[in-house]
Design an enzyme around this catalytic site. Structure first.
Site, PDB file in Angstrom:
ATOM      1  N   HIS A   1       0.833  -1.220   0.000  1.00  0.00           N
ATOM      2  CA  HIS A   1       0.000   0.000   0.000  1.00  0.00           C
ATOM      3  C   HIS A   1       0.863   1.263   0.000  1.00  0.00           C
ATOM      4  O   HIS A   1       0.423   2.306   0.482  1.00  0.00           O
ATOM      5  CB  HIS A   1      -0.949   0.033   1.206  1.00  0.00           C
ATOM      6  CG  HIS A   1      -1.622  -1.275   1.487  1.00  0.00           C
ATOM      7  ND1 HIS A   1      -2.793  -1.662   0.879  1.00  0.00           N
ATOM      8  CD2 HIS A   1      -1.245  -2.328   2.272  1.00  0.00           C
ATOM      9  CE1 HIS A   1      -3.139  -2.865   1.301  1.00  0.00           C
ATOM     10  NE2 HIS A   1      -2.206  -3.301   2.138  1.00  0.00           N
TER      11      HIS A   1
ATOM     12  N   SER B   1      15.616  20.830 -16.899  1.00  0.00           N
ATOM     13  CA  SER B   1      14.401  21.589 -17.161  1.00  0.00           C
ATOM     14  C   SER B   1      14.758  22.834 -17.964  1.00  0.00           C
ATOM     15  O   SER B   1      15.816  23.432 -17.757  1.00  0.00           O
ATOM     16  CB  SER B   1      13.762  21.996 -15.824  1.00  0.00           C
ATOM     17  OG  SER B   1      12.933  23.123 -16.010  1.00  0.00           O
TER      18      SER B   1
ATOM     19  N   LYS C   1      16.599  21.330 -11.709  1.00  0.00           N
ATOM     20  CA  LYS C   1      15.896  20.076 -11.960  1.00  0.00           C
ATOM     21  C   LYS C   1      16.768  19.004 -12.592  1.00  0.00           C
ATOM     22  O   LYS C   1      17.604  19.273 -13.440  1.00  0.00           O
ATOM     23  CB  LYS C   1      14.682  20.309 -12.891  1.00  0.00           C
ATOM     24  CG  LYS C   1      13.570  21.106 -12.281  1.00  0.00           C
ATOM     25  CD  LYS C   1      12.903  20.441 -11.080  1.00  0.00           C
ATOM     26  CE  LYS C   1      12.141  19.198 -11.452  1.00  0.00           C
ATOM     27  NZ  LYS C   1      10.976  19.499 -12.290  1.00  0.00           N
TER      28      LYS C   1
ATOM     29  N   GLU D   1       9.683   7.884 -16.647  1.00  0.00           N
ATOM     30  CA  GLU D   1       8.329   8.352 -16.953  1.00  0.00           C
ATOM     31  C   GLU D   1       7.879   7.847 -18.328  1.00  0.00           C
ATOM     32  O   GLU D   1       6.727   7.486 -18.531  1.00  0.00           O
ATOM     33  CB  GLU D   1       8.282   9.878 -16.924  1.00  0.00           C
ATOM     34  CG  GLU D   1       8.526  10.439 -15.531  1.00  0.00           C
ATOM     35  CD  GLU D   1       8.843  11.927 -15.587  1.00  0.00           C
ATOM     36  OE1 GLU D   1       8.055  12.688 -16.154  1.00  0.00           O
ATOM     37  OE2 GLU D   1       9.899  12.328 -15.059  1.00  0.00           O
TER      38      GLU D   1
END
Ligand code: ARG
Length: 458
Positions: A155, A276, A282, A289
Site C-alpha cells: 500500500h 528543465s 531540476k 516516466e
C-alpha cells in the site's frame, strides 16, 4: 496497371489507393517476404510447376531484389500496393517472363500470413533477448550493493525491510516470465500458412509440408481458411509485449519515486536524466516516466487489434491489413524502453544510507516481536494484539517503538531486534527477503536465466 487489371475497366481512385496501400509501412517485411518466396519457388519446383532453370532464375532474382532492399536502392513503382506486389513486380522486371510464374498457387492472403509469422518469430526473439539483458542488468546492479536494504512496501506504506537484491530480483522474475511467454508464443505461431491460397487451397499439386519445413515452421496449416484468417499470433505477441510494457511501467513508476527528493533512495546518471528548460536545479527521470507512459500505447495496440478482429467473418478480410502498424509500433516502442531502462538501471546510484535508515524505522520490527512471542508459545492473534498495543502507545506518546519496548519489562528482552539490519537477518524462510534465503533465490534465478537463454539461442 495493377496485378488484377484483367477484370477492371478503370483504375483505382486515388482516395482508395491512399487508404489501402500498405507499402509505406509493410516494406520492412521485405526480408521475410522474400524468404517465404524462396521456399514457395522450391515448392513449385518440387510440384513440377517450375523446371530447374526457371527455379534457378527465380531464386537468383529474389536474391537480387533482396540485395536492392538491403542496399537501400530498391525503387517503389507507383503500382506497388504492398511489399508483396513490389517484390513480385521487381522479380518480373528482372527475370522476364518466368516472373509471371512466381505467384502460381499462391495468394497474398497466405503469403502475408506466412511473411508476418516469420517476421514476428524473429522480432519476438529480439524482445526476449532485450528483456533477458535487462534481467542481467538488474542482477548486476544488485551485486554492486551487497547487503544493502530498503523498506519493502505494501500500500506504499513501509512494511518490512528487504535486501536491495531481493527487490530488484522481484522485477527480474516478472521479466523472466515475460521471456518465457514470448518464447512460448514463438512456438505456437510456428505453423506455416503457405499453400492455403486465397482461402481454400489449390487444385495444383503443391505440398505445404515441404515449404513449412523449408521455412523452419514446426508444421503446415491443417485448415486453409483458418490459415489465412488467423491473427491470434499477432494478438498474442501484442499481449506479451503489452505485459512487458506494464512491468517496465511499474519499474518506471518506482524509479520516479526512488529518485524524488521525498524518497531519495537512488539517483540516475546524468546521461540518463534530463534538465528543465526553466528550473536550473531540476534533474528529471524522464526515462522512467516514458517507460510508464509508453505502456498506454502498448495496451492500445493490443486493444485495437482485438477490436479489429472481433467482427470478421471467415476468412481473409482487408481489415487484417490493420494488424501490422500496431505490431510494428509495439515492437519498436518496447525495444526502445527495454534498452533505455537497461542503461538507466546501470547508471543508477543507490543511496544505501537513506534507504537503510528508512528501513530501520522501529515500527518495521513490530512483526518480529510478534513472531518471537509466537516462538515462546503465544498464539499469533494474541501476539499481534499485544504488539499492536505497544505500537498504539508509541504513536500516542510520540516516542519510538523501541523506547516503549525498552520501558516494558514484559518485552524488554526484544530490544536487540531493533539493531540495524536485525529484522532483515531474521527473514530466513524460503524465498524471503533476508540474506540467508537469498543464495537459494540466486541459484534458481541463474538456472532460469540460463534455461531461457538456451531456449532463445535454439
Ligand atoms: N497488404 C495486404 C495485407 O496486409 C496483403 C493481402 C491483400 N489481399 C487481398 N486479397 N487484397 O493483408
Amino acid at each position: 496497371m495493377t496485378l488484377w487489371s484483367g477484370r477492371f475497366s478503370s483504375s483505382m481512385d486515388s482516395t482508395l489507393w491512399d487508404l489501402s496501400e500498405s507499402y509505406s509501412f509493410d516494406h520492412v517485411l521485405y526480408h521475410h517476404d522474400i524468404t517465404g518466396s524462396r521456399a514457395h519457388v522450391q515448392g513449385l519446383g518440387a510440384a513440377g510447376l517450375l523446371n530447374d532453370e526457371e527455379m534457378t532464375i527465380l531464386l537468383a532474382t529474389l536474391d537480387d531484389v533482396e540485395a536492392e532492399f538491403d542496399r537501400g536502392v530498391f525503387v517503389r513503382a507507383a503500382s506497388d500496393e504492398d511489399i508483396h506486389m513490389a517484390v513480385e513486380r521487381r522479380v518480373t522486371e528482372l527475370a522476364g517472363p518466368v516472373g509471371a510464374k512466381l505467384h502460381t498457387s499462391r495468394s497474398r492472403n497466405d503469403q502475408v500470413a506466412t511473411t508476418l509469422r516469420l517476421f514476428t518469430t524473429d522480432a519476438l526473439a529480439d524482445v526476449a533477448s532485450a528483456a533477458l539483458s535487462l534481467v542481467r542488468s538488474l542482477v548486476d546492479v544488485g551485486g554492486q550493493y551487497p547487503g544493502a536494504y530498503l523498506p519493502g512496501y505494501t500500500h506504499l506504506q513501509r512494511a518490512q525491510p528487504v535486501l536491495l537484491t531481493h527487490h530488484l530480483n522481484a522485477h527480474a522474475w516478472s521479466l523472466l516470465r515475460d521471456v518465457d511467454r514470448l518464447l512460448d508464443a514463438r512456438e505456437r505461431m510456428s505453423v506455416s500458412p503457405l499453400g492455403a491460397g486465397a482461402l481454400a487451397g489449390t487444385s495444383l499439386p503443391i505440398q505445404p509440408a515441404l515449404t513449412a519445413r523449408l521455412l523452419g515452421f514446426h508444421e503446415p496449416f491443417a485448415n486453409s481458411m483458418d490459415a489465412v484468417s488467423d491473427r491470434d499470433f499477432v494478438a498474442e505477441a501484442l499481449f506479451d509485449i503489452a505485459l512487458v510494457g506494464i512491468h517496465l511501467s511499474r519499474m518506471g513508476e518506482e524509479l520516479v519515486l526512488w529518485t524524488s527528493a521525498e524518497f531519495n533512495f537512488a539517483s540516475l546518471g546524468d546521461d540518463f536524466t534530463t534538465g528543465s528548460s526553466m528550473l536550473p536545479q531540476k534533474k528529471n527521470s524522464d526515462v522512467a516516466e516514458l517507460a510508464r507512459g509508453k505502456s498506454g500505447r502498448l495496451v492500445g495496440n493490443l486493444t485495437g487489434l482485438l477490436v479489429m478482429l472481433k467482427g470478421l467473418p471467415l476468412s481473409y478480410n482487408r481489415d487484417l491489413q490493420e494488424d501490422k502498424e500496431p505490431l510494428f509500433d509495439s515492437l519498436r516502442q518496447v525495444l526502445l524502453v527495454l534498452a533505455a531502462m537497461n542503461g538507466a538501471y546501470r547508471s543508477m546510484t543507490f543511496n544505501s544510507s537513506v534507504a537503510q535508515s528508512a528501513a530501520d524505522d522501529p515500527y518495521l520490527v513490530a512483526i518480529d516481536i510478534a513472531e518471537r512471542l509466537v516462538e515462546e508459545g503465544v498464539p499469533f492473534r494474541q501476539a499481534h494484539e499485544e504488539v499492536g498495543r505497544l505500537v498504539g502507545e508509541a504513536v500516542r506518546e510520540r516516542v519510538s517503538l523501541a523506547e516503549v519496548v525498552a520501558a516494558n519489562e514484559r518485552y524488554s528482552r526484544f530490544i536487540p531486534l531493533f539493531e540495524k539490519g536485525a529484522a532483515l537477518d531474521g527473514r530466513r524462510s524460503p524465498g524471503a527477503s533476508g540474506p540467508e534465503a537469498s543464495s537459494e533465490q540466486f541459484r534458481r534465478l541463474e538456472m532460469r536465466i540460463s534455461e531461457l537463454d538456451g531456449r532463445l539461442s535454439l
